[in-house]
Design an enzyme around this catalytic site. Structure first.
Site, PDB file in Angstrom:
ATOM      1  N   THR B 211     -11.433 -77.570  63.616  1.00 30.41           N
ATOM      2  CA  THR B 211     -10.580 -78.791  63.283  1.00 30.41           C
ATOM      3  C   THR B 211     -10.713 -79.933  63.761  1.00 30.41           C
ATOM      4  O   THR B 211     -11.218 -79.865  65.108  1.00 30.41           O
ATOM      5  CB  THR B 211      -9.205 -78.007  63.340  1.00 30.41           C
ATOM      6  OG1 THR B 211      -8.933 -76.897  62.527  1.00 30.41           O
ATOM      7  CG2 THR B 211      -8.224 -79.204  62.949  1.00 30.41           C
ATOM      8  N   ARG B 239      -3.904 -70.036  51.640  1.00 30.03           N
ATOM      9  CA  ARG B 239      -3.379 -69.860  53.069  1.00 30.03           C
ATOM     10  C   ARG B 239      -3.174 -71.550  53.499  1.00 30.03           C
ATOM     11  O   ARG B 239      -4.085 -72.250  53.372  1.00 30.03           O
ATOM     12  CB  ARG B 239      -4.317 -69.248  53.851  1.00 30.03           C
ATOM     13  CG  ARG B 239      -3.982 -69.357  55.376  1.00 30.03           C
ATOM     14  CD  ARG B 239      -4.786 -70.137  56.216  1.00 30.03           C
ATOM     15  NE  ARG B 239      -4.642 -69.983  57.771  1.00 30.03           N
ATOM     16  CZ  ARG B 239      -5.201 -70.823  58.582  1.00 30.03           C
ATOM     17  NH1 ARG B 239      -5.913 -71.858  58.132  1.00 30.03           N
ATOM     18  NH2 ARG B 239      -4.997 -70.551  59.661  1.00 30.03           N
ATOM     19  N   VAL B 240      -2.235 -71.775  54.063  1.00 33.58           N
ATOM     20  CA  VAL B 240      -2.012 -72.999  54.798  1.00 33.58           C
ATOM     21  C   VAL B 240      -1.829 -72.664  56.252  1.00 33.58           C
ATOM     22  O   VAL B 240      -1.228 -71.728  56.794  1.00 33.58           O
ATOM     23  CB  VAL B 240      -0.628 -73.617  54.107  1.00 33.58           C
ATOM     24  CG1 VAL B 240      -0.295 -74.904  54.958  1.00 33.58           C
ATOM     25  CG2 VAL B 240      -0.627 -73.788  52.786  1.00 33.58           C
ATOM     26  N   GLY B 241      -2.697 -73.560  57.012  1.00 31.46           N
ATOM     27  CA  GLY B 241      -2.558 -73.270  58.540  1.00 31.46           C
ATOM     28  C   GLY B 241      -1.603 -74.496  59.121  1.00 31.46           C
ATOM     29  O   GLY B 241      -0.851 -74.930  58.343  1.00 31.46           O
ATOM     30  N   ASP B 242      -1.975 -74.463  60.403  1.00 26.69           N
ATOM     31  CA  ASP B 242      -0.990 -75.715  61.274  1.00 26.69           C
ATOM     32  C   ASP B 242      -1.268 -77.075  60.907  1.00 26.69           C
ATOM     33  O   ASP B 242      -0.731 -78.023  61.094  1.00 26.69           O
ATOM     34  CB  ASP B 242      -1.153 -75.199  62.352  1.00 26.69           C
ATOM     35  CG  ASP B 242      -2.326 -75.490  63.226  1.00 26.69           C
ATOM     36  OD1 ASP B 242      -3.408 -75.172  62.603  1.00 26.69           O
ATOM     37  OD2 ASP B 242      -2.367 -76.383  64.416  1.00 26.69           O
ATOM     38  N   THR B 262      -5.534 -77.646  67.583  1.00 23.83           N
ATOM     39  CA  THR B 262      -6.691 -76.712  66.820  1.00 23.83           C
ATOM     40  C   THR B 262      -6.713 -75.531  67.474  1.00 23.83           C
ATOM     41  O   THR B 262      -6.464 -75.482  68.578  1.00 23.83           O
ATOM     42  CB  THR B 262      -8.183 -77.578  67.167  1.00 23.83           C
ATOM     43  OG1 THR B 262      -9.094 -76.504  66.853  1.00 23.83           O
ATOM     44  CG2 THR B 262      -8.149 -77.819  68.720  1.00 23.83           C
ATOM     45  N   GLY B 263      -6.708 -74.603  66.438  1.00 22.41           N
ATOM     46  CA  GLY B 263      -6.727 -73.005  67.000  1.00 22.41           C
ATOM     47  C   GLY B 263      -6.392 -72.173  65.939  1.00 22.41           C
ATOM     48  O   GLY B 263      -6.318 -72.497  64.678  1.00 22.41           O
ATOM     49  N   THR B 264      -6.003 -70.917  66.097  1.00 21.60           N
ATOM     50  CA  THR B 264      -5.156 -69.988  65.283  1.00 21.60           C
ATOM     51  C   THR B 264      -4.358 -70.613  64.565  1.00 21.60           C
ATOM     52  O   THR B 264      -2.897 -70.231  65.237  1.00 21.60           O
ATOM     53  CB  THR B 264      -5.250 -68.762  65.854  1.00 21.60           C
ATOM     54  OG1 THR B 264      -4.793 -68.796  67.139  1.00 21.60           O
ATOM     55  CG2 THR B 264      -6.462 -68.210  66.186  1.00 21.60           C
ATOM     56  N   GLY B 265      -4.254 -70.923  63.351  1.00 20.15           N
ATOM     57  CA  GLY B 265      -2.923 -71.721  62.970  1.00 20.15           C
ATOM     58  C   GLY B 265      -1.793 -71.055  62.652  1.00 20.15           C
ATOM     59  O   GLY B 265      -0.645 -71.713  63.041  1.00 20.15           O
TER      60      GLY B 265
END
Lengths: 350, 350
Positions: B211, B239-242, B262-265
């Site tokens: 990201t 799927r929606v992440g952060d 940035t990361g595992t959302g």
């Protein structure tokens, strides 16, 4: 009184849900419980410009009866030793199945004449969460949000993808007619007559925001929150409000509080209302009522946002607060007392 | 060195964007500026398992050059008296147009072999924000997120509705081939070979999260943050992440800080990472680096989340911190010094 607004389909679904929940707690009897551990639940059916005289007596009676039915359903689960997550789901399912609220069956119409549904929930022990945005045809979006939490590696799914996930997990769908209520169709037509591009937000008194939500504390000391909505009348462009946003419309953390919000969603997102209230409780050590007041009557008003929240802390203290004329709300407090309120001059919090 | 990775189309777009931005500040010359007012910018190109030896020299040189190009583009706007919002957009556009990062052109493939793009931004003075989720074909999702903020009553739009809004506002679209990179296609195939249902999250070292984001402080004392992503490889179900979630992937408030994550959302949503860091700065009066550390190495690790953030406070202090092996990152600090880092043993913050 309840019989008049209860229908067989809903009664069956609630019975099924309660049955499934109780089966998950086969050892739950009152003897198992710490009688000192408080349980409490609070629900809302949306905040907006609700003034005395706007509602006729029959409509008001229906609204109050459904609020009471919802809060009692959640409370029954808590008394049986069920989880706060199961309690808030059961309460929200009843509000989603009612045509009276802007969630599930009573969802407003979007610009395409359809119904896009959003929901989210969160539990305060492990801070697990689930959310869906803009799903169509799903009878109980809150149950789909829960399925996202339990049966996917994700927190938030949206649109057709979320519907595909729902079909894989035996989520109940209903045909479009299920969601088409005459009351909401008239809202859409009135709004389009005034301005084809208008949304219901900041519209006339009878176009309440009417998002629904529930917050509960169970005998295990765990908080949970859930929120469900049909969005804003005549909405377009795939608009997402605060209801499916963890931190904005819904938040739960056993270290601070649990919150479900209702209002002009854009402001609630920008102010991250639910998380901000819990952050003030956790970091500033403020009493819940003060933290809620600072956000709802301070931050939000400064930004121009309208609405309210229901909130609960780990001691079972309940806050129902709003900066609008009214908010549909009900609670059963830790002492077992029931309150059902609509207008500002009702009890604001207890 | 830049010439090799610069292409004419991108150069033109950036020139156009810079031109448009500078035209909005025709009176901006260095003489107008408060020479005491610090300006600073920090960017990231994603956190993940990036170890020395994973990258060949040529690839690493390309990555470093693009990071430097991005941070310099944003910094140039700040020096000219432009806003932090314009600066973070210019920096992110360069990362979106690069095939090297998982945003815009270099976006990963979803389960349908397409590219779903998410982006959000926020400014810290009025706390206005814009976000888009799961848009396809939009060359620079961050510019669409900005358009949502400036030209709609909404904060967040998603899917086809957001694309319809984009077409009404002259947002640039590119054909699917624009987003198809061989590197990402191989990632998709490798993941599918191992497990058709797997996502790139917690996958092998070469499947970085990647990201992108930027945070800046301008001469007017205003903070801004922006984040853009292509999500996770092989992702499905909408799927929606952060990244498009205000409070999770992006947050800015002049009273505390601005953050891009940035990361595992999923973990970043549940922990409302960006807002939580700013809440700790504002309510606990913690220095920014400590607030970031408490969340990235405390809360997130306890929950099981991987990743990092870039953050800045109103004094221009920069923090780049992560709990992964590496994070692509670059900054130009208030003293004018440039840093471009990839691995953990580079500068963590300054």
């Amino acid at each position: 009184m309840l019989a008049g607004i209860m229908n067989t389909a809903r009664a069956s679904l609630v019975a099924l849900l309660l049955g499934a929940i109780l089966m998950n707690h086969p050892q739950s009897t009152s003897a198992d419980h710490d009688s000192e551990a408080p349980v409490a639940i609070v629900i809302h059916g949306g905040a907006g410009t609700i003034r005395r005289g706007d509602l006729d007596a029959d409509k008001e009676a229906q609204l109050r009866a459904t609020l009471e039915e919802s809060v009692r359903a959640g409370h029954a689960i808590l008394l049986e030793g069920g989880t706060s997550l199961d309690a808030v789901m059961a309460a929200v399912v009843i509000l989603e199945d009612s045509p009276l609220f802007n969630a599930g069956r009573g969802a407003v119409f979007n610009a395409q004449g359809g119904h896009e549904l959003d929901a989210s929930l969160m539990e305060g022990a492990g801070r697990q969460a689930g959310a869906v945005a803009s799903v169509e045809g799903v009878r109980n979006p809150i149950l789909l949000a829960h399925k996202v939490m339990t049966d996917s590696p994700h927190v938030m799914l949206m649109g057709e993808g979320a519907e595909e996930f729902a079909r894989l997990h035996d989520i109940v769908f209903e045909p479009p007619e299920w969601f088409d209520t005459e009351f909401r169709r008239q809202q859409l037509e009135r709004i389009r007559e005034r301005d084809p591009n208008a949304h219901a937000v900041s519209e006339s008194p009878d176009e309440w925001l009417s998002t629904v939500g529930a917050v509960a504390l169970d005998q295990h000391g765990n908080l949970a929150a859930a929120t469900s909505t049909g969005g804003t009348t005549n909405k377009r462009w795939g608009r997402v409000g605060d209801s499916p946003i963890i931190g904005a419309g819904t938040f739960a953390d056993n270290r601070s509080c649990a919150v479900s919000a209702t209002g002009t969603g854009e402001y609630f997102i920008r102010a991250t209302v639910a998380k901000d209230i819990c952050a003030r409780v956790q970091y500033l050590q403020k009493p819940l009522a003060e933290a809620v007041g600072d956000v709802i009557h301070g931050e939000l008003v400064e930004m121009g946002g309208d609405g309210g929240v229901i909130a609960m802390d780990p001691a079972g203290n309940i806050v129902m607060d709003f900066n609008t004329e009214g908010m549909y709300r009900a609670a059963i407090a830790a002492d077992g007392s029931l309150s059902v309120e609509i207008y500002r001059d009702g009890e604001g919090s207890k």
